[in-house]
Enzyme design. Structure first.
Site, PDB file in Angstrom:
ATOM      1  N   LYS A 120       0.818  -1.222   0.000  1.00  0.00           N
ATOM      2  CA  LYS A 120       0.000   0.000   0.000  1.00  0.00           C
ATOM      3  C   LYS A 120       0.847   1.265   0.000  1.00  0.00           C
ATOM      4  CE  LYS A 120      -4.371  -1.769   1.517  1.00  0.00           C
ATOM      5  NZ  LYS A 120      -5.533  -1.710   2.360  1.00  0.00           N
ATOM      6  N   LYS A 179      -4.841  -9.990  -6.041  1.00  0.00           N
ATOM      7  CA  LYS A 179      -5.952 -10.261  -5.117  1.00  0.00           C
ATOM      8  C   LYS A 179      -7.188  -9.432  -5.478  1.00  0.00           C
ATOM      9  CE  LYS A 179      -6.057  -8.471  -0.905  1.00  0.00           C
ATOM     10  NZ  LYS A 179      -7.084  -8.187   0.083  1.00  0.00           N
ATOM     11  N   LYS A 237     -11.113  -4.340  -2.575  1.00  0.00           N
ATOM     12  CA  LYS A 237     -12.047  -3.205  -2.626  1.00  0.00           C
ATOM     13  C   LYS A 237     -11.393  -2.001  -3.280  1.00  0.00           C
ATOM     14  CE  LYS A 237     -13.396  -4.162   2.034  1.00  0.00           C
ATOM     15  NZ  LYS A 237     -12.062  -3.995   2.613  1.00  0.00           N
TER      16      LYS A 237
END
Ligand code: AQP
Length: 334
Positions: A115, A198, A201
């Site tokens: 991230k 993956k 969201k």
């Protein structure tokens, strides 16, 4: 056994969250005839703000997550369902545990590396400290089992290290060492656009995931466009090597029906993707839209949702307070 888990209200809850987490919460909770004292599920809004959020969207996403928990079958009479920020002990214990957690442990976390990316000096402190807060979520309730998807296993393992270090320094066995629980066939559901990534969201492409609120037409469209490869489907697991998209779609097909890959391979092996996609769509349409419809009904009754969350937070707070008091006494803060 005490179970604790949660989902970030960052955006739409998707099939990965459902198969990797929520569905397993429901079966665990039912299997142990849970009580609100030993089965706790929170909407982890303090984790969501480790990356920028729009306030109005965040408020709505919290309610959607709570509605998803209920629509998937979590019974508020048997489980504490609450919002993380409504129980102040999470933030307090998060700070305390953050002070006990070496930076080296946090820098090793793959989620932080993913991230923060190359721009890590510009990411917030919260993104790095995330696992210390997650350790607090779990240890505040002295949870022993943490049902999660594969991507969160590393954070639960870090929680064990943090708990172990705390016990060693301040009081043997104050915290139990929690176990990550990964259940079912779909512990890591992959993107529909790229079988090596993956399902998430935060993926910019809505085509990459199936959301619990997607209707039957949207599901059919997303499966129609889902990436495949040119070969026929294999009849055994060895034939899935280096075929990430085929593996992912077959895993979804198996998991959504509560089956294993080995169960479905003989049924679809040798066939083309076009025929298989029709079966997959039918299985998903059987399963997901009823959950989405129930979510919509719950979202139309905000007073009920708020009442569930208020009761859940009161239950959670009653367990959290003595833990926090115990931690503070051991550390000399009281
Ligand atoms: N693709 C997935 N397959 C299986 N399980 C998954 N989980 C998430 N994605 C998959 C599991 O869902 C629970 C809640 O996850 P989270 O909201 O805490 O955040 P995450 O793991 O970072 O999930 P996302 O969707 O990728 O969220 P964003 O994009 O906001 O970071 C966890 O148990 C997780 O393992």
């Amino acid at each position: 056994m005490t179970i604790l888990s949660g989902i970030q209200p960052t955006s739409n809850i998707h099939l990965g969250n459902y198969l990797g987490a929520i569905r397993n919460w429901v079966s665990l909770s039912r299997a142990q005839n849970a009580t609100p004292q030993n089965s706790l599920f929170c909407v982890v809004d303090l984790h969501a703000i480790t990356v920028a959020q729009d306030p109005a969207k965040l408020r709505q996403a919290v309610l959607e997550a709570a509605a998803a928990y209920l629509a998937c079958g979590l019974d508020p009479a048997h489980n504490s369902i609450f919002v993380q920020s409504h129980v102040s002990g999470h933030a307090e214990l998060g700070w305390i545990l953050g002070c006990q957690t070496p930076l080296g442990w946090l820098y090793r976390m793959t989620q932080f590396k993913d991230k923060a990316g190359k721009d890590r000096d510009n990411s917030g402190l919260g993104l790095l400290a995330y696992p210390a807060l997650m350790a607090a979520d779990i240890l505040l309730y002295k949870a022993t089992q943490v049902p999660v998807g594969e991507d969160q296993k590393q954070h639960v393992e870090l929680t064990r290290d943090i708990a172990g270090a705390f016990n060693h320094q301040f009081g043997e066995n104050f915290f139990p060492l929690p176990e990550p629980l990964m259940m079912g066939e779909a512990t890591r559901v992959m993107s529909l656009r790229d079988g090596t990534k993956k399902m998430s969201k935060s993926d910019a492409s809505d085509q990459s995931r199936l959301n619990l609120l997607d209707d039957a037409d949207t599901i059919a469209d997303k499966i129609k466009r889902a990436k495949t490869d040119p070969d026929a489907l294999p009849s055994d697991a060895a034939g899935l090597a280096n075929r990430p998209e085929a593996r992912n779609l077959l895993t979804i097909y198996a998991a959504v029906q509560g089956k294993s890959l080995a169960d479905v391979l003989p049924e679809v092996g040798g066939g083309q993707f076009s025929g298989f996609k029709a079966k997959l769509t039918a299985a998903l349409v059987d399963h997901l839209p009823p959950i989405g419809q129930r979510m919509q009904q719950l979202l139309a009754d905000k007073a009920y949702l708020q009442q569930v969350l208020t009761t859940g937070a009161a239950n959670a707070n009653a367990i959290a307070k003595p833990t926090l008091q115990g931690v503070m006494e051991l550390m000399g803060l009281r």
